[in-house]
Design a protein around this motif. Sequence first.
Motif, PDB file in Angstrom:
ATOM      1  N   THR A  62      69.806  21.383  11.138  1.00 46.38           N
ATOM      2  CA  THR A  62      70.951  22.218  11.460  1.00 46.38           C
ATOM      3  C   THR A  62      72.223  21.394  11.254  1.00 46.38           C
ATOM      4  O   THR A  62      72.352  20.300  11.810  1.00 46.38           O
ATOM      5  CB  THR A  62      70.888  22.723  12.913  1.00 46.38           C
ATOM      6  N   VAL A  63      73.123  21.915  10.447  1.00 41.95           N
ATOM      7  CA  VAL A  63      74.364  21.217  10.121  1.00 41.95           C
ATOM      8  C   VAL A  63      75.330  21.332  11.309  1.00 41.95           C
ATOM      9  O   VAL A  63      75.688  22.444  11.693  1.00 41.95           O
ATOM     10  CB  VAL A  63      75.011  21.802   8.853  1.00 41.95           C
TER      11      VAL A  63
ATOM     12  N   HIS B 235      69.541  26.579   1.675  1.00 45.67           N
ATOM     13  CA  HIS B 235      70.006  26.751   3.045  1.00 45.67           C
ATOM     14  C   HIS B 235      69.723  28.152   3.577  1.00 45.67           C
ATOM     15  O   HIS B 235      69.331  29.063   2.841  1.00 45.67           O
ATOM     16  CB  HIS B 235      71.499  26.437   3.143  1.00 45.67           C
ATOM     17  N   GLN B 236      69.951  28.322   4.876  1.00 49.94           N
ATOM     18  CA  GLN B 236      69.796  29.601   5.568  1.00 49.94           C
ATOM     19  C   GLN B 236      70.653  29.553   6.824  1.00 49.94           C
ATOM     20  O   GLN B 236      71.252  28.524   7.146  1.00 49.94           O
ATOM     21  CB  GLN B 236      68.333  29.850   5.950  1.00 49.94           C
TER      22      GLN B 236
ATOM     23  N   ARG C 176      66.781  32.404   3.541  1.00 47.49           N
ATOM     24  CA  ARG C 176      66.801  31.174   2.754  1.00 47.49           C
ATOM     25  C   ARG C 176      67.182  31.472   1.303  1.00 47.49           C
ATOM     26  O   ARG C 176      66.682  32.418   0.698  1.00 47.49           O
ATOM     27  CB  ARG C 176      65.418  30.522   2.798  1.00 47.49           C
ATOM     28  N   HIS C 177      68.052  30.616   0.737  1.00 38.43           N
ATOM     29  CA  HIS C 177      68.486  30.835  -0.635  1.00 38.43           C
ATOM     30  C   HIS C 177      69.277  29.631  -1.139  1.00 38.43           C
ATOM     31  O   HIS C 177      69.652  28.748  -0.363  1.00 38.43           O
ATOM     32  CB  HIS C 177      69.384  32.084  -0.724  1.00 38.43           C
TER      33      HIS C 177
ATOM     34  N   ALA D 284      69.765  23.497   6.470  1.00 40.48           N
ATOM     35  CA  ALA D 284      69.493  23.083   5.096  1.00 40.48           C
ATOM     36  C   ALA D 284      68.137  22.399   5.019  1.00 40.48           C
ATOM     37  O   ALA D 284      67.649  21.830   5.996  1.00 40.48           O
ATOM     38  CB  ALA D 284      70.583  22.136   4.600  1.00 40.48           C
ATOM     39  N   THR D 285      67.541  22.456   3.828  1.00 44.51           N
ATOM     40  CA  THR D 285      66.266  21.782   3.559  1.00 44.51           C
ATOM     41  C   THR D 285      66.345  21.135   2.189  1.00 44.51           C
ATOM     42  O   THR D 285      67.018  21.633   1.294  1.00 44.51           O
ATOM     43  CB  THR D 285      65.079  22.764   3.623  1.00 44.51           C
TER      44      THR D 285
END
Length: 355
Positions: free
Chosen positions: A250-251, A279-280, A220-221, A240-241
């Motif tokens: 989930t995209v 996101h991650q 995550r970053h 994404a969060t």
Amino acid sequence: MADGTSLTAIAEEKSVPSSFIRDEDERPKVAHNQFSNEIPVISLAGIEEDDGRREEICKKIVEVCEDWGIFQVVDHGIDSKLLSDMSRLSRDFFALPPEEKLHYNMAGGIANTRGGFSVSSHLQGETVQDWRELYIYYTYPINSRDYSRWPEKPQDLREVTEQYSEKVWDLARKLLEVLSEAMGLEKEALSKSCVEMEQRVVVNFYPKCAEPDLVLGLKRHTDPVTITLLLQDGVGGLQATRDNGETWITVPPVEGAFVVNLGDHAHYVSNGRFKSADHQAVVNSDCSRLSIAAFHNPTPEAVVYPLKVGEGEEPVLKEPMTFKDLYWGKMHQYIELARLKKLAKDQARQHALGR
């Protein structure tokens, strides 16, 4: 492990090496293919026209940048064959024997090289590794290109990467124009804030994983950059969060689309108006995944500070800083937080054993 082998060499094993296993609070909460429609897909058809269509497109982009900082674009004008060639040739590279990939190994870390191959990350001192292989190309400014660090195999990869980076560069600048106008500034304002904008193309390869619930393809970053354009294949895994990791979406992969992420630089120069996408990436046990990220950021000595502060607003930064300080401060923070977390975990384990 990153110095001596490739991840694909161990991906067929039935268990995951301990260096990749995440703490429970960091593990995936949502499957790689549990797709959400919350992230809009925006058509750029007509964005060059000075009529109602351009205004409508710009409004959609600005709204999602204020809400998520992440969206997808289609009808962007980049030839679909170029996108498929870039993806195909990149996959062919990662399918090469480990020794051929390791010829371009970045064992010394990103600060000591001008691109190349690595496992997990360019950062040294990680406590938990990401489940990915990656290749970094420095592409802009043009004099930053060290072609000796661009793979000779497969044939045509160098030429296609060059063409790809140029087309994505133009698209990124076009999107930055929209955001500049939304801030009430001249079209070139965001690009000019970069002084001499730089681009890195990072190709991520996520092998299938026997225990995907224990690992992350990419931790995550938020990106420290201005804007990132990501081409992903049809597998799925980008998440994404917007609530600090409480919930994740989930995209969904959209053929021919670019996922657009705003980064920390865009957040700061907009005085916090635009979100930096949190996101991650997750992996799966069925198949590998490929994504190609083009990062666009300021030159290291560019000054980072809000370009416009509205009446009654406070600047989100107390003092100006250079982009170099922003970038490396963030990288060192990631490493330090992970180190402290591991230290606390080890101390708790020792305390339990000492009872």
